[in-house]
Design an enzyme around this catalytic site. Structure first.
Site, short mmCIF file in Angstrom:
data_model
loop_
_atom_site.label_atom_id
_atom_site.label_comp_id
_atom_site.label_asym_id
_atom_site.label_seq_id
_atom_site.Cartn_x
_atom_site.Cartn_y
_atom_site.Cartn_z
N HIS A 1 -26.76 28.10 53.99
CA HIS A 1 -27.99 27.82 54.53
C HIS A 1 -29.01 28.94 54.30
O HIS A 1 -30.34 28.91 54.51
CB HIS A 1 -28.23 27.51 56.03
CG HIS A 1 -27.42 28.22 56.96
ND1 HIS A 1 -28.25 29.15 57.73
CD2 HIS A 1 -26.43 28.59 57.60
CE1 HIS A 1 -27.40 29.95 58.48
NE2 HIS A 1 -26.37 29.93 58.14
N CYS B 1 -21.75 39.82 49.59
CA CYS B 1 -20.37 39.98 49.95
C CYS B 1 -19.56 40.62 49.37
O CYS B 1 -18.59 41.29 49.79
CB CYS B 1 -19.93 38.37 49.91
SG CYS B 1 -20.82 37.40 51.15
N HIS B 2 -19.42 40.65 47.80
CA HIS B 2 -18.48 41.20 47.25
C HIS B 2 -18.84 42.68 46.80
O HIS B 2 -20.00 42.74 46.29
CB HIS B 2 -18.34 40.57 45.85
CG HIS B 2 -17.80 39.04 45.84
ND1 HIS B 2 -16.62 38.57 46.18
CD2 HIS B 2 -18.56 37.82 45.98
CE1 HIS B 2 -16.31 37.64 46.36
NE2 HIS B 2 -17.88 36.81 46.46
N CYS C 1 -22.12 36.08 61.77
CA CYS C 1 -22.67 35.08 62.71
C CYS C 1 -21.47 34.17 63.13
O CYS C 1 -21.32 33.52 64.08
CB CYS C 1 -23.77 34.29 62.32
SG CYS C 1 -25.19 35.53 62.03
N HIS C 2 -20.94 33.87 61.87
CA HIS C 2 -19.72 32.60 62.14
C HIS C 2 -18.21 33.53 62.33
O HIS C 2 -18.19 34.61 62.06
CB HIS C 2 -19.78 31.80 60.96
CG HIS C 2 -20.80 31.04 60.77
ND1 HIS C 2 -21.16 29.81 61.31
CD2 HIS C 2 -22.07 31.20 60.10
CE1 HIS C 2 -22.36 29.41 61.05
NE2 HIS C 2 -22.77 30.06 60.18
N ALA D 1 -42.75 35.90 58.55
CA ALA D 1 -43.90 36.67 58.59
C ALA D 1 -44.12 37.76 57.53
O ALA D 1 -45.19 37.68 56.80
CB ALA D 1 -43.84 37.40 59.98
N GLY E 1 -34.97 24.28 65.36
CA GLY E 1 -35.43 23.26 65.64
C GLY E 1 -36.99 22.95 65.15
O GLY E 1 -37.12 21.67 64.75
N ARG F 1 -36.74 27.32 78.69
CA ARG F 1 -35.17 28.10 78.26
C ARG F 1 -34.78 28.87 79.40
O ARG F 1 -33.53 28.99 79.76
CB ARG F 1 -35.35 28.90 77.14
CG ARG F 1 -35.49 28.01 75.73
CD ARG F 1 -35.90 28.72 74.66
NE ARG F 1 -35.77 27.71 73.67
CZ ARG F 1 -36.16 28.06 72.23
NH1 ARG F 1 -36.25 29.31 71.86
NH2 ARG F 1 -36.31 27.19 71.57
N ILE G 1 -41.81 30.03 64.73
CA ILE G 1 -41.88 30.00 63.21
C ILE G 1 -43.54 29.94 63.17
O ILE G 1 -44.00 30.29 62.19
CB ILE G 1 -41.28 28.94 62.71
CG1 ILE G 1 -39.73 28.93 62.57
CG2 ILE G 1 -41.97 28.43 61.29
CD1 ILE G 1 -39.38 30.07 61.29
O1 MEZ Z 1 -38.26 28.26 68.35
C1 MEZ Z 1 -37.13 28.07 68.68
O2 MEZ Z 1 -36.32 29.31 69.22
C2 MEZ Z 1 -35.99 27.03 68.31
C3 MEZ Z 1 -36.68 25.86 68.10
C4 MEZ Z 1 -34.91 26.88 68.54
C5 MEZ Z 1 -34.21 25.83 68.64
O3 MEZ Z 1 -33.42 25.58 69.90
O4 MEZ Z 1 -33.88 25.32 67.86
#
Ligand code: MEZ
Length: 598
Positions: free
Chosen positions: A100, A109-110, A123-124, A163, A196, A428, A576
Site C-alpha cells: 500500500h 528492502c534488499h 509496522c507488520h 504536506a 479513514g 478518540r 490529511i
Molecule cells: O485521521 C485519522 O487519524 C484517521 C481518520 C484515522 C482512522 O481511524 O482511519
C-alpha cells in the site's frame, strides 16, 4: 565497459546461480529462503559481474551511488522485473512486492552489502524470509564520493509526506526550483498509512450527495474535539479552505468522492476513495505521480542534520546527510519543514507522556520528531508537546490501525465479557480511556457482513488474518471467548437502538447499520499512540513563530510537525485535510519568498 554489456554478463552469471535474469517476473521470488544466509553481494559476485554493473559511474576510482540508489534499482528491475510483475507472479494477497506504500524501491528492502530487511516489518510482523536476510552483516565503508558541497535551490522542503509533496508541487507549479528531501528510504511518511479519510466541508461531493454541512459546523466540531485549546485562526483556515483542497486533489487525479463520518463530526464530511478505500495510500500515490511527472527533485535516504542560518537568524538552508553522498549543504530562499510528528520516538514520548512508554504505535518508523527539534534549534517555538493522541483501535499485538471508519460505518465496541461499554463515535481520547478501563485493556470491534461490504478497507484486515468470525452471534462469541448470552444481548440491544434511531445506552449519535446479517466478525483492538498534536508554532501563512513571538525568517512549516490546529485532541480525518491545506499555503508562501528575493 558499457552498462548494457555488464548487464548481460550479470544476467548470465546470476542465471547460472539459478536466481534471476529470466527478464521476467517469474525469475526471483523474495520469499524464497534458499538464499537467506548468503549476502546479495556474494550472490551477485558471479564471474565477471563488477561493482560498476550496479553502481554505474566511476569517479576517481570510486564507485558512485546516488542517495535514491537509482541505478542499482534500475538494474534490479532490469533483471528481476518490476515490482508489479513480481507481485503478479506471486501467490496470495500478501506478497512482498505489492504494498500500500506504492512505488517503493528494491533497495528499500534488499541491501547489496549489508543485511536485507523487509521494510514492511517496521509496522507488520510478516513471516517473510528475504535473500540475504540472515547473511552475516559486513561493515560497509560508505564513500561520500558524490560529495556535493554546497547546492542552491529556490525552495527546500524537508519531509516527503502529503504536506511535503503538496508544498513542493505548489511551489514548483509557480515556477520555483524545488528540492524535496526525505530521510526514510521511501516517501509517503505517515500520510501513506492514513486510513479513514479527509475532512472537508461544503464540497462538491457533499453537495452531490445532498449532505448539509457548513464551515461553521466543521469549525465548532474541531474546536470542541480539541478541548477549545486549538488555534482558532488555523482552524478557521482548515475549514474554510477544505473544499478547495478537495478540488485541488481532484484536479491532480485523486478520487475522494466517497463520504463517511468520523467520531466527533456532526455531519458526513470525511472524503475517501470510492467504496471506502484507504485515503492515505491513494493520495500519496497521486502526489508521488504528480511529482514524478514534473520531474521534481525528490531525494530519499537524505536526513537533515540542522538548518543553516545567515548569522541574523534567517534560515537559508539545511545540512543534509545523504546515505551515500555524505554531508552536504542545500541553500534555499525558503525552507519548508514538513517532517511529521514523534509518535515513533519512545524517548520523546517518555519526555512528554511517560505513561505511554511501551505502548504500540500506528506510525511509520520515521515519525521521530526530528523536524520539530531541528526547527526549535533554529529558533522555533514548540507548543502543545504533551498533547499525544491515543487511537482506540490498533489491532491487538500489532501496529496496524483499524480505521475509525469501521465504527463510522456501524461497528460497535464490545469488551471481553461481551458487553458494549462506550459511544463508539465519541472522540478518540474518551474511547481510548474507556477501552483501557476494560478487562485486559482491550476490546473487540464487532460487525456483520453488511458493514464489511460497506467498506473496502475491511478486506485488508481479513487478508492480514486479524478477523475472527462466526456464522451466528453464538459462534462468534465462542471464537472470541466471550459469554454467548451476554454478547447476544448486547447486539440485540444495539439493534433495538438502531430501530428506534436512539442509542439510549451510550448516546451514539449515528447508527448507520444494524448488526444482523451473518457472518458476524470481531477484531481485537487496543489503544496505540497515533498522533502528536504539538509541534512548531505557525501563523496563518505557515511562518514558524519563534520563542520571542516573532517569525523565524526563511522558515515555513506544515502538517504534523506543527502544533495548534488540533488543540488537545485531533478529530479523525482532520490530518490529511491539514496536510493538503497548509501544504498548499506553505508552497504558495515559499514561492512568494522566492519571488520577493529577486
Ligand atoms: O485521521 C485519522 O487519524 C484517521 C481518520 C484515522 C482512522 O481511524 O482511519
Amino acid at each position: 565497459m558499457k552498462k548494457t554489456t555488464l548487464r548481460s554478463i550479470a544476467a548470465i552469471a546470476l542465471a547460472s546461480l539459478g536466481l534471476l535474469c529470466a527478464g521476467t517476473a517469474a525469475a526471483a521470488d523474495a520469499t524464497t529462503n534458499k538464499y537467506s544466509n548468503i549476502s546479495l553481494e556474494e550472490l551477485h559476485k558471479g564471474k565477471k559481474v563488477t561493482c560498476v554493473g550496479c553502481h554505474e559511474e566511476k569517479q576517481q576510482d570510486k564507485i558512485a551511488v546516488d542517495d535514491n540508489e537509482t541505478v542499482v534499482n534500475a538494474t534490479c528491475v532490469e533483471c528481476h522485473g518490476t515490482l508489479g510483475e513480481l507481485a503478479a507472479s506471486a501467490k496470495g494477497h500478501i506478497t512482498p512486492h505489492r504494498s500500500h506504500l506504492g512505488t517503493i524501491s528494491c533497495t528499500s528492502c534488499h541491501s547489496g552489502h549489508s543485511e536485507s530487511k523487509v521494510y514492511c516489518n517496521n509496522c507488520h510482523t510478516f513471516d517473510m524470509s528475504i535473500p540475504g536476510g540472515k547473511a552475516p552483516v559486513k561493515k560497509v565503508e560508505r564513500l561520500a564520493i558524490n560529495a556535493r558541497g554546497v547546492e542552491k535551490t529556490d525552495v527546500l522542503v524537508i519531509g516527503a509526506g502529503a504536506a511535503g509533496f503538496t508544498a513542493a508541487i505548489t511551489a514548483h507549479d509557480g515556477g520555483a526550483k524545488v528540492i524535496l528531501v526525505e530521510k526514510q528510504p521511501i516517501t509517503g511518511g505517515n500520510s501513506a498509512l492514513s486510513a479513514g479519510g479527509m475532512n472537508a466541508t461544503e464540497t462538491v461531493f457533499q453537495k452531490k450527495k445532498g449532505i448539509k454541512d457548513s464551515v461553521d459546523v466543521m469549525i465548532s466540531d474541531t474546536m470542541k474535539g480539541g478541548g477549545n485549546a486549538n488555534d482558532a485562526e488555523l482552524v478557521k483556515i482548515l475549514a474554510t479552505k477544505s473544499a478547495s483542497s478537495v478540488d485541488w486533489l481532484t484536479s491532480i487525479g485523486a478520487d475522494i468522492s466517497d463520504i463517511g463520518q468520523m467520531a466527533g463530526a456532526t455531519n458526513y464530511r470525511t472524503h475517501r476513495p470510492t467504496g471506502g478505500a484507504a485515503v492515505g495510500s491513494h493520495i500519496t500515490n497521486v502526489l508521488k505521480k504528480n511529482a514524478a511527472d514534473r520531474k521534481l527533485d525528490v531525494r530519499v535516504n537524505s536526513k537533515v542534520l540542522k538548518l543553516v542560518e545567515d548569522g541574523s537568524g534567517r534560515v537559508i538552508g539545511a545540512v543534509i546527510e545523504g546515505k551515500h553522498s555524505g554531508t552536504y549543504t542545500i541553500l534555499a530562499k525558503a525552507v519548508v519543514m514538513t517532517a511529521g510528528g514523534f509518535s515513533a520516538n519512545q524517548g520523546m514520548i517518555a519526555q512528554y507522556q511517560p505513561q505511554y512508554v511501551g505502548m504500540t504505535t500506528s506510525n511509520q518508523p520515521g515519525a521521530t520528531g526530528d523536524g520539530m527539534l531541528i526547527g526549535e534549534q533554529a529558533g522555533g517555538q514548540l507548543i502543545d508537546m504533551k498533547e499525544i493522541q491515543i487511537h482506540p483501535t490498533v489491532a491487538a499485538g500489532s501496529r496496524i490501525l483499524i480505521t475509525e471508519a469501521v465504527r463510522g460505518n456501524g461497528a460497535i465496541l464490545i469488551n471481553r465479557d461481551g458487553k458494549r461499554f462506550v459511544n463508539e463515535l465519541t472522540t478518540r481520547d474518551k474511547a481510548s480511556q474507556a477501552t483501557l478501563a476494560q478487562p485486559g485493556g482491550s476490546a473487540y470491534l464487532v460487525f456483520d457482513s453488511v458493514i464489511h461490504k460497506s467498506l473496502k478497507q475491511i478486506d485488508g484486515y481479513f487478508e492480514l488474518g486479524l478477523v475472527k468470525e462466526g456464522d451466528s452471534v453464538e459462534a462468534l462469541a465462542k471464537a472470541i471467548g466471550a459469554p454467548a448470552d451476554v454478547l447476544a444481548r448486547s447486539i440485540d440491544t444495539y439493534n433495538k437502538s438502531f430501530d428506534a434511531k436512539k442509542d439510549s445506552e451510550f448516546g451514539r449519535p449515528d447508527m448507520p447499520r444494524a448488526i444482523r446479517t451473518p457472518k458476524f466478525y470481531a477484531i481485537e483492538v487496543k489503544p496505540g499512540i497515533h498522533y502528536t498534536m504539538g509541534g512548531l508554532k505557525i501563523n496563518r501563512d505557515t511562518q514558524v513563530i519563534g520563542k520571542d513571538g516573532k517569525i523565524v525568517p526563511g522558515l515555513l512549516a506544515a502538517g504534523e510537525v506543527t502544533g495548534g490546529v488540533h488543540g488537545k485532541n485531533r478529530l479523525g480525518g482532520n490530518s490529511i485535510s491539514e496536510t493538503i491545506t497548509f501544504g498548499r499555503i506553505a508552497g504558495a508562501n515559499a514561492l512568494k519568498m522566492v519571488k520577493d528575493s529577486k
